[in-house]
Scaffold this motif. Structure first.
Motif, PDB file in Angstrom:
ATOM      1  N   THR A 279      67.837  36.389  59.292  1.00 27.21           N
ATOM      2  CA  THR A 279      68.594  37.124  60.321  1.00 27.21           C
ATOM      3  C   THR A 279      67.997  38.513  60.513  1.00 27.21           C
ATOM      4  O   THR A 279      68.708  39.481  60.791  1.00 27.21           O
ATOM      5  N   LEU A 280      66.668  38.600  60.382  1.00 28.74           N
ATOM      6  CA  LEU A 280      66.018  39.903  60.485  1.00 28.74           C
ATOM      7  C   LEU A 280      66.218  40.549  61.858  1.00 28.74           C
ATOM      8  O   LEU A 280      66.431  41.762  61.961  1.00 28.74           O
ATOM      9  N   LYS A 281      66.151  39.740  62.917  1.00 28.63           N
ATOM     10  CA  LYS A 281      66.360  40.319  64.250  1.00 28.63           C
ATOM     11  C   LYS A 281      67.755  40.914  64.371  1.00 28.63           C
ATOM     12  O   LYS A 281      67.935  42.019  64.901  1.00 28.63           O
ATOM     13  N   GLU A 282      68.731  40.211  63.848  1.00 26.48           N
ATOM     14  CA  GLU A 282      70.105  40.717  63.901  1.00 26.48           C
ATOM     15  C   GLU A 282      70.267  41.964  63.022  1.00 26.48           C
ATOM     16  O   GLU A 282      70.950  42.926  63.408  1.00 26.48           O
TER      17      GLU A 282
ATOM     18  N   VAL B 101      61.963  40.422  54.231  1.00 24.01           N
ATOM     19  CA  VAL B 101      61.180  41.479  54.858  1.00 24.01           C
ATOM     20  C   VAL B 101      59.907  41.775  54.059  1.00 24.01           C
ATOM     21  O   VAL B 101      58.907  42.252  54.612  1.00 24.01           O
ATOM     22  N   LYS B 102      59.927  41.432  52.770  1.00 23.80           N
ATOM     23  CA  LYS B 102      58.740  41.648  51.939  1.00 23.80           C
ATOM     24  C   LYS B 102      57.551  40.829  52.441  1.00 23.80           C
ATOM     25  O   LYS B 102      56.402  41.284  52.392  1.00 23.80           O
ATOM     26  N   PHE B 103      57.827  39.604  52.906  1.00 19.69           N
ATOM     27  CA  PHE B 103      56.743  38.740  53.388  1.00 19.69           C
ATOM     28  C   PHE B 103      56.042  39.334  54.608  1.00 19.69           C
ATOM     29  O   PHE B 103      54.934  38.950  54.942  1.00 19.69           O
ATOM     30  N   HIS B 104      56.711  40.257  55.255  1.00 22.09           N
ATOM     31  CA  HIS B 104      56.142  40.926  56.424  1.00 22.09           C
ATOM     32  C   HIS B 104      55.547  42.284  56.067  1.00 22.09           C
ATOM     33  O   HIS B 104      55.269  43.103  56.943  1.00 22.09           O
ATOM     34  N   GLY B 105      55.359  42.515  54.768  1.00 24.18           N
ATOM     35  CA  GLY B 105      54.659  43.720  54.316  1.00 24.18           C
ATOM     36  C   GLY B 105      55.528  44.942  54.135  1.00 24.18           C
ATOM     37  O   GLY B 105      55.016  46.065  54.169  1.00 24.18           O
ATOM     38  N   MET B 106      56.826  44.749  53.899  1.00 20.20           N
ATOM     39  CA  MET B 106      57.743  45.887  53.795  1.00 20.20           C
ATOM     40  C   MET B 106      58.664  45.744  52.599  1.00 20.20           C
ATOM     41  O   MET B 106      59.009  44.639  52.200  1.00 20.20           O
ATOM     42  N   TYR B 107      59.060  46.874  52.045  1.00 21.32           N
ATOM     43  CA  TYR B 107      60.089  46.925  51.015  1.00 21.32           C
ATOM     44  C   TYR B 107      61.204  47.854  51.473  1.00 21.32           C
ATOM     45  O   TYR B 107      60.941  48.914  52.045  1.00 21.32           O
ATOM     46  N   VAL B 108      62.437  47.461  51.184  1.00 20.96           N
ATOM     47  CA  VAL B 108      63.562  48.366  51.378  1.00 20.96           C
ATOM     48  C   VAL B 108      63.607  49.317  50.190  1.00 20.96           C
ATOM     49  O   VAL B 108      63.535  48.884  49.035  1.00 20.96           O
ATOM     50  N   GLN B 109      63.696  50.610  50.473  1.00 15.86           N
ATOM     51  CA  GLN B 109      63.768  51.611  49.420  1.00 15.86           C
ATOM     52  C   GLN B 109      64.868  52.613  49.753  1.00 15.86           C
ATOM     53  O   GLN B 109      65.393  52.631  50.874  1.00 15.86           O
ATOM     54  N   ASP B 110      65.215  53.431  48.788  1.00 16.73           N
ATOM     55  CA  ASP B 110      66.086  54.559  49.086  1.00 16.73           C
ATOM     56  C   ASP B 110      65.655  55.730  48.227  1.00 16.73           C
ATOM     57  O   ASP B 110      64.973  55.559  47.209  1.00 16.73           O
TER      58      ASP B 110
ATOM     59  N   ARG C 230      59.978  48.513  64.429  1.00 14.51           N
ATOM     60  CA  ARG C 230      59.275  47.873  65.552  1.00 14.51           C
ATOM     61  C   ARG C 230      58.244  48.791  66.195  1.00 14.51           C
ATOM     62  O   ARG C 230      57.091  48.385  66.384  1.00 14.51           O
ATOM     63  N   PRO C 231      58.607  50.018  66.582  1.00 12.65           N
ATOM     64  CA  PRO C 231      57.576  50.864  67.183  1.00 12.65           C
ATOM     65  C   PRO C 231      56.409  51.155  66.245  1.00 12.65           C
ATOM     66  O   PRO C 231      55.256  51.268  66.697  1.00 12.65           O
ATOM     67  N   THR C 232      56.684  51.253  64.943  1.00 15.56           N
ATOM     68  CA  THR C 232      55.603  51.483  63.982  1.00 15.56           C
ATOM     69  C   THR C 232      54.650  50.300  63.943  1.00 15.56           C
ATOM     70  O   THR C 232      53.424  50.458  64.046  1.00 15.56           O
ATOM     71  N   LEU C 233      55.201  49.097  63.818  1.00 15.24           N
ATOM     72  CA  LEU C 233      54.356  47.909  63.706  1.00 15.24           C
ATOM     73  C   LEU C 233      53.688  47.556  65.029  1.00 15.24           C
ATOM     74  O   LEU C 233      52.570  47.031  65.057  1.00 15.24           O
ATOM     75  N   LYS C 234      54.353  47.847  66.144  1.00 19.85           N
ATOM     76  CA  LYS C 234      53.712  47.661  67.446  1.00 19.85           C
ATOM     77  C   LYS C 234      52.511  48.584  67.598  1.00 19.85           C
ATOM     78  O   LYS C 234      51.463  48.191  68.135  1.00 19.85           O
TER      79      LYS C 234
ATOM     80  N   LYS D 138      54.733  32.565  62.644  1.00 17.62           N
ATOM     81  CA  LYS D 138      54.522  33.667  63.581  1.00 17.62           C
ATOM     82  C   LYS D 138      55.733  34.605  63.624  1.00 17.62           C
ATOM     83  O   LYS D 138      55.880  35.403  64.554  1.00 17.62           O
ATOM     84  N   ALA D 139      56.568  34.529  62.588  1.00 25.18           N
ATOM     85  CA  ALA D 139      57.795  35.322  62.585  1.00 25.18           C
ATOM     86  C   ALA D 139      57.527  36.817  62.689  1.00 25.18           C
ATOM     87  O   ALA D 139      58.281  37.548  63.335  1.00 25.18           O
ATOM     88  N   TYR D 140      56.461  37.281  62.079  1.00 21.73           N
ATOM     89  CA  TYR D 140      56.130  38.713  62.120  1.00 21.73           C
ATOM     90  C   TYR D 140      56.004  39.201  63.555  1.00 21.73           C
ATOM     91  O   TYR D 140      56.575  40.227  63.942  1.00 21.73           O
ATOM     92  N   TYR D 141      55.242  38.452  64.364  1.00 21.82           N
ATOM     93  CA  TYR D 141      55.025  38.877  65.754  1.00 21.82           C
ATOM     94  C   TYR D 141      56.302  38.729  66.572  1.00 21.82           C
ATOM     95  O   TYR D 141      56.612  39.562  67.430  1.00 21.82           O
ATOM     96  N   GLU D 142      57.033  37.675  66.293  1.00 19.65           N
ATOM     97  CA  GLU D 142      58.263  37.432  67.040  1.00 19.65           C
ATOM     98  C   GLU D 142      59.306  38.518  66.780  1.00 19.65           C
ATOM     99  O   GLU D 142      59.956  39.010  67.709  1.00 19.65           O
ATOM    100  N   ILE D 143      59.453  38.921  65.541  1.00 23.80           N
ATOM    101  CA  ILE D 143      60.501  39.875  65.173  1.00 23.80           C
ATOM    102  C   ILE D 143      60.080  41.319  65.421  1.00 23.80           C
ATOM    103  O   ILE D 143      60.859  42.124  65.947  1.00 23.80           O
ATOM    104  N   PHE D 144      58.845  41.657  65.073  1.00 23.12           N
ATOM    105  CA  PHE D 144      58.464  43.058  65.030  1.00 23.12           C
ATOM    106  C   PHE D 144      57.515  43.507  66.145  1.00 23.12           C
ATOM    107  O   PHE D 144      57.391  44.706  66.388  1.00 23.12           O
ATOM    108  N   VAL D 145      56.858  42.562  66.809  1.00 26.98           N
ATOM    109  CA  VAL D 145      55.844  42.966  67.793  1.00 26.98           C
ATOM    110  C   VAL D 145      56.208  42.531  69.207  1.00 26.98           C
ATOM    111  O   VAL D 145      56.304  43.346  70.124  1.00 26.98           O
ATOM    112  N   ASP D 146      56.435  41.212  69.403  1.00 26.30           N
ATOM    113  CA  ASP D 146      56.654  40.695  70.753  1.00 26.30           C
ATOM    114  C   ASP D 146      58.113  40.699  71.180  1.00 26.30           C
ATOM    115  O   ASP D 146      58.422  40.416  72.331  1.00 26.30           O
ATOM    116  N   GLY D 147      59.002  40.962  70.243  1.00 30.01           N
ATOM    117  CA  GLY D 147      60.408  41.053  70.602  1.00 30.01           C
ATOM    118  C   GLY D 147      61.038  39.706  70.869  1.00 30.01           C
ATOM    119  O   GLY D 147      61.438  39.007  69.951  1.00 30.01           O
TER     120      GLY D 147
END
Length: 550
Positions: A22-25, A44-53, A122-126, A177-186
């Motif tokens: 449910t990454l898009k949501e 989100v890790k599979f897409h090259g990201m970690y949640v941190q605080d 999204r703007p960063t990865l785009k 292709k989830a990376y492009y769908e979620i973070f690049v192509d919308g």
């Protein structure tokens, strides 16, 4: 095939619809928090990201009844670590617009940004995508960024061998292709039938997977610390093939005796690109099918190798690849440090290694690199020791580069110990950190340097590394002097590792503070100067002197 009860993350992966979840949501709808939904934290890790605080601000925000100050770390996938000037400019510009502005060179020859807010993902990865950069599979239970010896000076056929990093990365990428769908192509939706993944299936791997390619006599990649190590065998300036090593990994868990650090075991030799790619692919399928999916602390390939036995693993691999491995070929490692100062690799082609302490690009270095990139005089190569190699600089352009170095106060007068230092990120962003690492090691090195001067060891090429927890991201377990954080201000002091990354170190003193560290090193340096054998390295001496009873 593994029969263990599966960990919750296994179910998340299988139900994720190709790592979408449910990454898009989470990104589009959940404006009440800077985090993503619980299951999506794993995806989100599979897409090259970690949640941190920001752990420095946890207590303050809790007292105000505020949510944690969540942000994301984004790690790029750059096989072999080489980018051109245009890509550096884009990385610089993105870092200025999003995140903290700090660029961090990792131990896996890439770069990561910290502090990117959820609405900036999204703007960063785009922006990265426009420069043909991505973060696909830079984290997660897949093959991660492939690393390879960085300096062309190590071999006349460096470029031929270096190309294997990209070949292996492409060969082992997930098909989704989830990376492009979620973070690049919308809104773009891909047909799942086109994403059939024979390698990862819908389970992916039980745990992360790391590959390194070493070019003897250099072991700058710490090849034996990787799940799969490839050691290039070169004769008469011709690549003959690669020795294959499996089962390396440094992470362990305090209080869990079933976890341990392990160096990879050489199991054979292959003599062609086709065979190398086949071996890499099938090593992953063995890990996919036999790896522990019930306990993630026991899920790396090293545990699979030991469960099957080395001979059993080799037998299964040969069955899957359809041919026998040859016996490993001889080679020698004689260096591991980066090659600093100007080096002429071929006629009128120069390289210079910029020291980047613990991979944190300082403001003056960042300005220097930005101005250099605008001149288009060099490419940029991240090293596995967290430094930055400036390459392919023409003789006529050296003066321009030197002038920029002078303008931005790029210091070159550094002790050998500092050049050989390495630390993981640790606090304040890593959720696993028990102690400081990259924020503290420079200070500790400054306090150790007078001891080296006192004992006339300041020119000694000693490898020193620090991690904030026992996971070993800074490869402290293969250092001559290693520190593993146990709690705030306290570390296990590890000694006895060899200089070239072929022997693990051991715990010498547990849970020591800074005063105890300096006192212990002072005493050991004194004994080393008096009792070492001719040309005996510090690591070999401490292993012989302190652990000979083993």
């Amino acid at each position: 095939m593994s029969k263990e009860k599966q960990s919750p993350i296994e179910g998340i992966k299988i139900k994720s619809h190709g790592l979408r979840g449910t990454l898009k949501e989470s990104i589009e709808l959940d404006n009440h928090t800077g985090n993503v939904r619980s299951d999506d934290e794993a995806l989100v890790k599979f897409h090259g990201m970690y949640v941190q605080d920001d752990r420095d601000r946890r207590e303050e925000r809790a007292n105000k009844k505020l949510d944690r100050l969540y942000s994301f770390m984004i790690r790029l996938r750059i096989p072999g670590g080489i980018i051109d000037a245009d890509k550096w400019l884009k990385i610089h510009e993105v870092s200025e617009e999003y995140g903290t502005g700090v660029l961090k060179i990792t131990t896996r020859q890439t770069i990561q940004l910290h502090g990117v807010l959820k609405h900036e993902l999204r703007p960063t990865l785009k922006a990265f995508d426009q420069a043909k950069l991505d973060s696909i599979a830079a984290c997660g239970d897949v093959n991660r960024n492939v690393i390879v010896s960085s300096h062309p000076l190590v071999s006349p056929i460096h470029a031929e061998i270096h190309a294997y990093a990209d070949k292996l990365s492409k060969h082992l990428l997930p098909k989704t292709k989830a990376y492009y769908e979620i973070f690049v192509d919308g809104d773009k939706i891909y047909e799942r039938e086109t994403e059939k993944d024979d390698l990862y299936e819908d389970r992916y791997l039980p745990r992360k997977f790391k590959i390194a390619v070493a070019i003897p006599p250099t072991n700058d990649v710490d090849v034996f610390a990787n799940d799969l190590g490839l050691i290039a065998i070169v004769e008469n300036e011709e690549l003959k093939g690669f020795n294959i090593a499996v089962g390396g990994g440094l992470s362990s868990t305090f209080g869990n005796p079933n976890t341990y650090s392990r160096l990879a075991t050489e199991i054979g030799f292959v003599d062609s690109e086709e065979k190398v790619l086949k071996v890499a692919y099938e090593v992953l399928t063995i890990q996919r099918d036999f790896g522990n999916r019930g306990d993630r602390k026991l899920a790396r390939l090293k545990y699979t190798v030991d469960k099957l036995s080395v001979d059993g693993f080799k037998e299964e691999l040969e069955k899957r690849i359809g041919f026998k491995l040859e016996q490993p070929k001889p080679y020698t490692f004689t260096e591991r440090s980066d090659i600093f100062e100007w080096q002429e690799v071929s006629k009128d082609v120069w390289y210079y290694t910029l020291f980047v302490e613990n991979g944190v690009v300082k403001p003056n270095q960042k300005e220097f690199l930005y101005e250099l990139a605008k001149l288009k005089l060099s490419n940029f190569i991240f090293t596995a020791n967290q430094n930055l190699l400036l390459g392919e600089i023409a003789t006529d352009d050296k003066v321009k580069v030197e002038e920029l170095m002078e303008k931005f106060s790029i210091h070159k007068d550094l002790s050998e110990l500092r050049k050989n230092s390495m630390a993981c990120v640790a606090l304040p962003t890593c959720p696993l950190a028990l102690a400081e690492a990259q924020r503290y090691l420079p200070e500790l090195v400054t306090k150790i340097e007078p001891l080296l001067l006192k004992h006339q060891l300041i020119e000694e090429d000693i490898v020193i590394r620090m991690t904030g927890c026992p996971n070993g991201c800074g490869r402290s377990y293969v250092a001559e002097i290693g520190f593993v954080g146990t709690s705030s201000g306290h570390y296990n002091l590890m000694l006895g590792g060899d200089r070239y990354g072929t022997r693990l170190n051991k715990i010498y003193k547990e849970k020591v503070n800074e005063i105890e560290i300096l006192n212990e090193l002072d005493k050991i340096f004194e004994v080393y100067t008096k009792e070492r054998n001719l040309n005996e390295t510090f690591g070999d001496f401490t292993n012989r002197k302190l652990f000979s009873y083993n």
